[in-house]
Scaffold this motif. Structure first.
Motif, short mmCIF file in Angstrom:
data_model
loop_
_atom_site.label_atom_id
_atom_site.label_comp_id
_atom_site.label_asym_id
_atom_site.label_seq_id
_atom_site.Cartn_x
_atom_site.Cartn_y
_atom_site.Cartn_z
N LYS A 1 33.88 44.21 32.17
CA LYS A 1 33.72 42.48 33.06
C LYS A 1 35.93 43.09 33.34
O LYS A 1 36.18 43.03 32.54
N ILE A 2 35.98 42.97 34.52
CA ILE A 2 37.47 42.74 35.56
C ILE A 2 37.97 41.67 35.60
O ILE A 2 37.46 41.11 35.96
N ASN A 3 39.29 41.37 34.77
CA ASN A 3 39.98 39.94 34.18
C ASN A 3 40.60 39.87 36.50
O ASN A 3 40.97 40.21 36.68
N PRO A 4 39.71 38.84 36.50
CA PRO A 4 40.08 38.07 37.95
C PRO A 4 41.45 38.31 38.72
O PRO A 4 41.51 37.59 39.56
N ASP A 5 42.06 37.83 37.74
CA ASP A 5 43.60 37.26 37.29
C ASP A 5 44.85 38.20 37.62
O ASP A 5 45.86 38.23 37.27
N CYS B 1 46.42 43.93 38.40
CA CYS B 1 46.12 45.51 38.77
C CYS B 1 45.94 46.14 40.28
O CYS B 1 45.08 45.20 40.12
N VAL B 2 46.69 46.78 40.96
CA VAL B 2 46.03 46.70 42.53
C VAL B 2 45.09 47.46 42.58
O VAL B 2 44.39 47.99 43.15
N PHE B 3 44.27 48.43 41.16
CA PHE B 3 43.33 49.34 41.65
C PHE B 3 41.91 48.82 41.52
O PHE B 3 40.52 48.82 41.18
N THR B 4 41.61 47.38 40.76
CA THR B 4 41.04 46.39 40.66
C THR B 4 40.66 45.47 41.38
O THR B 4 40.10 44.63 41.05
N GLN B 5 41.36 45.08 42.03
CA GLN B 5 41.04 43.80 43.06
C GLN B 5 39.83 43.80 43.98
O GLN B 5 39.10 44.96 44.15
N ASN B 6 39.35 42.87 44.17
CA ASN B 6 37.96 43.10 44.43
C ASN B 6 36.57 43.58 43.71
O ASN B 6 36.09 43.01 44.07
N LYS C 1 34.60 43.11 39.85
CA LYS C 1 34.02 42.47 39.21
C LYS C 1 33.61 42.89 37.76
O LYS C 1 34.05 42.45 36.69
N THR C 2 32.71 43.86 38.41
CA THR C 2 32.44 44.92 37.09
C THR C 2 31.72 46.23 36.95
O THR C 2 32.20 46.71 38.13
N LEU C 3 32.26 47.14 36.64
CA LEU C 3 32.47 48.54 36.55
C LEU C 3 31.12 48.79 35.32
O LEU C 3 31.17 48.66 33.81
N PHE C 4 31.03 50.13 35.46
CA PHE C 4 29.58 50.91 34.59
C PHE C 4 30.02 52.56 34.28
O PHE C 4 30.27 52.92 35.04
N VAL C 5 31.22 52.68 32.89
CA VAL C 5 31.45 53.53 33.01
C VAL C 5 31.40 54.74 31.97
O VAL C 5 31.01 53.80 30.33
N PRO C 6 31.68 55.70 31.99
CA PRO C 6 31.64 56.14 30.67
C PRO C 6 32.96 55.96 29.54
O PRO C 6 34.15 56.15 30.38
N SER D 1 49.89 36.80 29.97
CA SER D 1 50.11 37.88 30.64
C SER D 1 49.28 38.18 32.36
O SER D 1 49.87 39.11 33.08
N ASN D 2 47.81 38.73 31.95
CA ASN D 2 47.10 39.08 32.71
C ASN D 2 47.43 40.23 32.57
O ASN D 2 46.86 40.96 33.40
N GLN D 3 47.46 40.89 31.23
CA GLN D 3 47.87 42.61 31.72
C GLN D 3 46.85 43.28 30.98
O GLN D 3 46.23 44.02 30.82
N GLY D 4 45.67 42.83 30.18
CA GLY D 4 44.04 43.31 30.31
C GLY D 4 43.30 43.27 31.18
O GLY D 4 42.82 41.71 31.86
N VAL D 5 43.03 44.07 31.81
CA VAL D 5 42.62 44.39 33.43
C VAL D 5 41.13 44.40 33.03
O VAL D 5 40.69 43.61 33.84
N ALA D 6 40.71 44.62 31.79
CA ALA D 6 38.96 45.44 31.58
C ALA D 6 38.86 45.33 30.27
O ALA D 6 39.90 45.69 28.82
N PHE D 7 37.36 44.58 29.93
CA PHE D 7 37.11 44.21 28.55
C PHE D 7 35.47 44.40 28.32
O PHE D 7 35.06 44.23 29.47
N TYR D 8 35.45 45.40 27.21
CA TYR D 8 33.51 45.32 26.87
C TYR D 8 33.49 44.46 27.40
O TYR D 8 33.22 43.22 27.20
N MET D 9 32.04 44.29 28.09
CA MET D 9 30.85 43.07 28.29
C MET D 9 30.07 42.96 27.78
O MET D 9 28.98 44.39 28.37
#
Length: 190
Positions: free
Chosen positions: A130-134, A137-142, A144-149, A171-179
């Motif tokens: 799950k991507i932090n919408p706040d 990070c310029v690489f994850t804008q727009n 919402k979720t990713l399915f990655v290895p 500080s919203n530096q957590g960009v992605a979290f396990y979902m």
């Protein structure tokens, strides 16, 4: 105008050519390989530290690569506000560079680390993020979720000082979290 990318190549990198290919052939960016023994960033505006097993991860993931000659230039670039993306082993290298929150300049007093997986084994599977919408990070804008290895032995941020992790999250530096894909909620179980 599109930024110029530099992809750092370490002994043991195995995703450097993948990163180069996607940037050059898919997105049509100007991109160069940056050899670990050099110090010239070749006017790169974004630095990519790719995945793989730099220097075989013999001591601790990323700990030897951090001392490659190119890394002094990358650290200087990052400290001046330059964009650095660490993918897989590249992020493990970034945790050794001293540019993330929780690092006070003394490697013996680093306040967080990437800890071994809960299983104490190398993990190789696909996960939902799950991507932090706040996040800025310029690489994850727009996104919402990713399915990655995930393919690592050391893949979770750990700290004995819980205020460090709180500062990262606040500080919203957590960009992605396990979902958990069945609920869409963040989980620490991956």
């Amino acid at each position: 105008m599109k930024p110029k990318f530099g992809v750092v190549v370490f002994p043991g990198s195995n995703c450097d050519h993948d990163a180069y290919y996607v940037l050059k052939k898919i997105f049509n960016y100007d991109v160069n390989f940056l050899w670990h023994k050099e110090s010239d960033l070749q006017e790169s505006e974004v630095i990519i530290l790719p995945g793989g097993f730099s220097y075989g991860d013999y001591l601790r993931s990323g700990s030897i690569a951090r001392f490659s000659p190119i890394m002094n230039s990358v650290i200087d670039f990052a400290n001046k506000g330059g964009t650095v993306l660490g993918i897989c082993n590249g992020f493990q290298i970034i945790t050794q560079m001293g540019i993330l929150p929780g690092f006070d300049g003394d490697y013996n007093k680093q306040l967080f680390t990437l800890a071994p997986n809960d299983s104490s084994r190398y993990e190789d599977r696909w996960v939902h993020l799950k991507i932090n919408p706040d996040s800025p990070c310029v690489f994850t804008q727009n996104i919402k979720t990713l399915f990655v290895p995930v393919r690592h032995g050391e893949g979770k941020i750990s700290s004995s000082d819980k205020s460090v992790l709180k500062r990262i999250l606040d500080s919203n530096q957590g960009v992605a979290f396990y979902m958990d894909p069945s609920t869409g909620s963040v989980t620490d179980k991956y």
